[in-house]
Design an enzyme around this catalytic site. Structure first.
Site, PDB file in Angstrom:
ATOM      1  N   SER A 702     -48.308  20.013 -31.260  1.00  0.00           N
ATOM      2  CA  SER A 702     -48.332  18.561 -32.322  1.00  0.00           C
ATOM      3  C   SER A 702     -46.843  18.376 -32.941  1.00  0.00           C
ATOM      4  O   SER A 702     -46.227  17.471 -32.454  1.00  0.00           O
ATOM      5  CB  SER A 702     -49.490  20.044 -33.087  1.00  0.00           C
ATOM      6  OG  SER A 702     -50.636  18.736 -33.472  1.00  0.00           O
ATOM      7  N   ASP A 775     -56.519  15.550 -24.212  1.00  0.00           N
ATOM      8  CA  ASP A 775     -56.533  15.929 -25.522  1.00  0.00           C
ATOM      9  C   ASP A 775     -57.331  15.024 -26.643  1.00  0.00           C
ATOM     10  O   ASP A 775     -57.157  13.343 -26.453  1.00  0.00           O
ATOM     11  CB  ASP A 775     -54.668  15.039 -25.635  1.00  0.00           C
ATOM     12  CG  ASP A 775     -54.870  16.349 -27.563  1.00  0.00           C
ATOM     13  OD1 ASP A 775     -55.438  16.707 -27.909  1.00  0.00           O
ATOM     14  OD2 ASP A 775     -53.047  16.383 -27.543  1.00  0.00           O
ATOM     15  N   HIS A 809     -55.893  19.853 -26.410  1.00  0.00           N
ATOM     16  CA  HIS A 809     -54.687  19.654 -27.442  1.00  0.00           C
ATOM     17  C   HIS A 809     -53.990  21.164 -26.922  1.00  0.00           C
ATOM     18  O   HIS A 809     -52.925  20.974 -27.029  1.00  0.00           O
ATOM     19  CB  HIS A 809     -55.240  19.743 -28.732  1.00  0.00           C
ATOM     20  CG  HIS A 809     -53.975  19.275 -29.550  1.00  0.00           C
ATOM     21  ND1 HIS A 809     -53.424  18.736 -29.682  1.00  0.00           N
ATOM     22  CD2 HIS A 809     -53.633  20.273 -30.850  1.00  0.00           C
ATOM     23  CE1 HIS A 809     -52.162  18.311 -31.005  1.00  0.00           C
ATOM     24  NE2 HIS A 809     -52.576  19.376 -31.337  1.00  0.00           N
TER      25      HIS A 809
END
Length: 842
Positions: A702, A775, A809
């Protein structure tokens, strides 16, 4: 659980993988070669040492009973297969829904349920559990006579052939479970059930009987999709979201899946409806049991924001569903004013007061929710209180100069009210007397949320007879505070007793070297009987009973004895290290070395550094020590420690602070500070002789992937980067990201400079990009990795893009995790472990 192939959808046989590099031997598969275009090899397996980490036994989850004498033990299964993750999924208004079960599509399940008696340590299995249990949520009844849980059946009975969320009930005395609700639950917006305060039954969200089949999309469009914006001079932050509504067909489907029938289900399984079906997003029964607070979603909907920003009606009803009082009718909100301290205009955070039969509390911004506006008389928020029957005007509970951050309720003369302001990281905690206007508010604590060393801890709460959390108040108006105990030597969790009258503090417990012990729960009113977790570098966390009334040598008794999950890595070496950035900011990291490593014999190793930058408003706060040297040497497939098994040194979670003091914003000097953080870490591990300067890798997930792209673009410190689920072009998140409050149009130079996509031509070292193809995280759209890869490829760089099917994610499927490790290991083997020294000046 072994899933039946006929009951599952078709699943992908491989992740989508593309790369640009010279054809070279694949170190993970002897004799194989990497492909320079699309890779069609399917899911791959990493070496056996990494597979063993993925398949290591997982710790059960525990839930403490209201009387604090029993623990519900939920067995945590192995990772789900890709067939489970690839089940049908609808994406509507920011929600992800499994249409077969009418529930959220990305939830974890427990596969076993037992009860552990704290006094004896005896664990009891339960009779009557559903076969192939898939436990989603559980809740104790306030009187502890029952435990309710939901079982998500992939294949239901005759009335629910497609699957259902079923409500089950455990009789604690009989140690037996049975199915309670005859109708399947809806668990799209909530878990679908809550106990009534008197424990006589549950308020349940049913899938409405007779609702029919989902509406079908129109085969032929009736016209274009149109959105309008009228000039009003108001600047709003419009964050980027996935899974938004795109048409009226989507809107009707959304309404279908969020519509529920509220029902009271009694302990014998009988049920009665509460009003008519509706799109209820939240429901809660007042502590006294006579009223029901409901939030229902209203039209118009939006194609720009998620369901959380849709309009809603907030109402008080009786237990038959009749509306008695309208608290607020809130409009659709397409964005907030700029700034992390921006909030909704009007009523917000409506909730029941926990220590009163039926009183509502809420906050209202006095600056229109805009932190840039002057605060009238210095007041940002007002907090109101209104008691049933809600006919009298609400009472003013507090005037706040910051934003309301909740109340910990105790009794009529004791509650703790919190306020905070993100811009400055300041917060305050007040003692208030909600029913005693003669007692003025008293400031208990004020400070910075970044200052871990001086954090007083959080008040200990306990569920009351109605199941609502309340302050645990002792004789002399004392409360207990449970804190992390951050110190320059690392975290040392503590439990304090605070006298609210005299302000005298007494330390009841604090963790001491060479172990790390944390208070999981306080079991008695005096704070002397504790449930703790205790661990050391070689011993995984286990639960203990600590009786502070006993002599020190007799205080502890083990409740659980979970074995080491990865005994093959038991002898890894771990050290919490401290070092300084060139400007004097002190940094912390965890250095880990493989089992059996000998510096004299083995010399410097290839090293994987894994980090995540954080913003700070002061260098002092950024310099504080984080973590503890006495935590268990855990090795997870998710972080970098797994690669200790492959002979790498690991620098885990090194501090990467980005500091903006005073009026300066942290990101104004993001790149310079990021490079300084990395340089300091590299110099330290090289100075220690454990890392080879020519064989270093950087990685992160991330925002850590964003960091990785920037470090490859702006330094030659690393031979390779591992970037998972990142964002690389900040112009695609133009209304802010992380703690950045300014929009792209306010700080275009900052957005441009911070975007590694803009500097892809400077990336000269190998970059592996991995991303979940689905995601849903705001800002990290899969397109971010796709465009970054295309840029590097088009500019002649070395990169590989791996898109994991059906993953969000974070990645869930065992096949995905194994393939992630395969790709990472192969990349590190090729570009780091077997790298030759750089040419002079390269």
């Amino acid at each position: 659980m072994t899933l039946q192939p006929t009951a599952l959808p078709a699943v992908p046989a491989m992740p989508a993988t593309t790369g640009l590099m010279a054809t070279a031997p694949d170190p993970a598969t002897p004799g194989a070669t990497r492909q320079s275009a699309a890779d069609t090899g399917g899911y791959r397996l990493p070496p056996a040492a990494l597979q063993a980490i993925v398949d290591a036994p997982r710790t059960p989850a525990l839930s403490l009973s209201p009387r604090r004498d029993l623990l519900a033990v939920v067995q945590t299964p192995a990772l789900p297969g890709i067939a489970e993750v690839a089940q049908p999924e609808l994406k509507l208004a920011g929600l992800r829904i499994n249409p077969r079960t009418c529930a959220g599509s990305r939830v974890a399940f427990g596969t076993g349920l037992a009860l552990l008696d704290i006094a004896s340590g005896e664990e009891t299995t339960l009779a009557g559990l559903p076969p192939a249990l898939r436990l989603s949520d559980l809740a104790w009844s306030p009187d502890q006579r029952h435990l309710a849980f939901t079982h998500v059946a992939l294949e239901g009975g005759a009335g629910n052939p497609a699957g259902a969320v079923e409500l089950w009930l455990v009789d604690i005395a009989a140690r037996r479970a049975r199915k309670l609700s005859p109708q399947p639950l809806s668990a799209v917006l909530t878990r679908g059930f809550n106990w009534l305060p008197d424990s006589s039954g549950l308020l349940v969200h049913w899938r409405p009987a007779g609702i029919g089949k989902p509406p079908q999309a129109s085969a032929v469009p009736t016209g274009p999709v149109v959105q309008d914006s009228e000039a009003d001079g108001e600047v709003r932050q419009l964050r980027t979201y996935q899974d938004l509504l795109r048409s009226e067909d989507d809107a009707r489907l959304f309404e279908y899946y969020v519509t529920v029938q509220m029902v009271i289900v009694n302990l014998d399984g009988s049920a009665r409806p509460v009003g008519a079906p509706g799109p209820f997003s939240r429901t809660s029964v007042a502590p006294g049991g006579a009223y029901l607070l409901t939030h229902s979603i209203t039209r118009p909907y939006s194609y720009l924001v998620t369901a959380a920003s849709f309009g809603e009606r907030i109402e008080v009803r009786d237990l038959h569903g009749a509306v008695l009082h309208t608290v607020a009718v809130l409009p659709l909100e397409e964005g907030l004013p700029p700034g992390n301290d921006a909030v909704s205009e009007g009523v917000r955070h409506v909730a029941w007061r926990a220590d009163a039969p039926a009183s509502l509390v809420w906050a209202e911004a006095q600056d229109g929710g805009d932190p840039a506006r002057p605060a009238p008389d210095g007041v940002r928020d007002l907090v109101y209180l209104q008691a049933a029957p809600f006919a009298a005007p609400p009472l003013l509970l507090a005037r706040l100069s910051m934003r309301y951050a909740g109340v910990a309720w105790g009794r009529d003369d004791v509650a703790l009210l919190n306020e905070r302001w993100h811009k400055t990281r300041q917060y305050r905690q007040w003692r208030i007397a909600p029913d005693r206007p003669d007692i003025a508010p008293e400031l208990l604590h004020a400070g910075s949320s970044e200052d871990r060393y001086n954090s007083p801890g959080a008040p200990v709460m306990r569920a009351d007879a109605s199941g609502y959390p309340r302050l645990l108040i002792g004789p002399g108006t004392t409360i207990l505070l449970d804190g992390a105990g951050a110190t320059p030597d690392g975290d040392r969790p503590f439990l304090d007793r605070l006298n609210l009258i005299t302000r005298e503090k007494t330390r009841l417990f604090q963790s001491a070297a060479p172990v790390f012990e944390n208070v999981a729960a306080v079991l008695d009113a005096s704070g002397t009987l504790l449930l703790t977790t205790r661990e050391s570098p070689l011993e995984r966390p286990n639960y203990y009973l600590r009786d502070l009334s006993q002599p020190a040598e007799r205080q502890l008794r083990a409740l659980t004895r979970y074995p080491h999950p990865t005994p093959q890595l038991r002898d890894i070496r771990k050290e919490q290290i401290r070092y300084a950035r060139h400007d004097g900011v002190e940094l912390t990291a965890t250095l880990m070395l493989p089992p059996g490593y000998d510096s004299a014999r083995d010399g410097p190793l290839p090293l994987l550094m894994w980090a995540y930058p954080h913003e700070f408003k002061s260098a002092g706060a950024a310099s504080q020590t984080t973590g503890s040297p006495y935590r268990f040497n855990a090795v997870s497939y998710w972080g970098p420690a797994a690669f200790l098994a492959m002979g790498y040194a690991v620098l885990d979670n090194p501090s990467f602070p980005i500091v903006g003091s005073g009026e300066q914003e942290p990101n104004d000097t993001y790149l310079a500070q990021l490079v300084a953080d990395a340089e300091a870490a590299v110099e330290e591990v090289v100075r220690r002789g454990v890392a080879d300067r020519d064989r270093l890798a950087i990685g992160g997930h991330s925002y850590g992937a964003f960091m990785t792209g920037n470090l490859l673009a702006h330094t030659r410190l690393f031979r390779a980067g591992i970037a998972r689920s990142g964002a690389y072009n900040r112009t695609l998140t133009p209304f802010g990201f992380q703690a950045e409050e300014r929009s792209y149009w306010q700080a275009p130079a900052v957005y441009q400079a911070m975007s590694p996509f803009n500097h892809a031509d400077r990336i000269k070292d190998a970059m592996l990009l991995i991303h979940g193809a689905e995601d849903s995280n705001s800002g990290t759209f899969p397109m971010q990795s796709e465009r970054m890869f295309q840029a590097i490829k088009g500019l002649g760089g070395t990169a590989r893009l791996v898109m994991l099917p059906h993953e969000a994610h974070a990645y869930r499927a065992r096949e995905s995790i194994l393939h992630m490790l395969y790709e990472t290991n192969a990349w590190l083997e090729t570009y780091v472990k077997n790298a030759t020294p750089r040419a002079q000046g390269a």
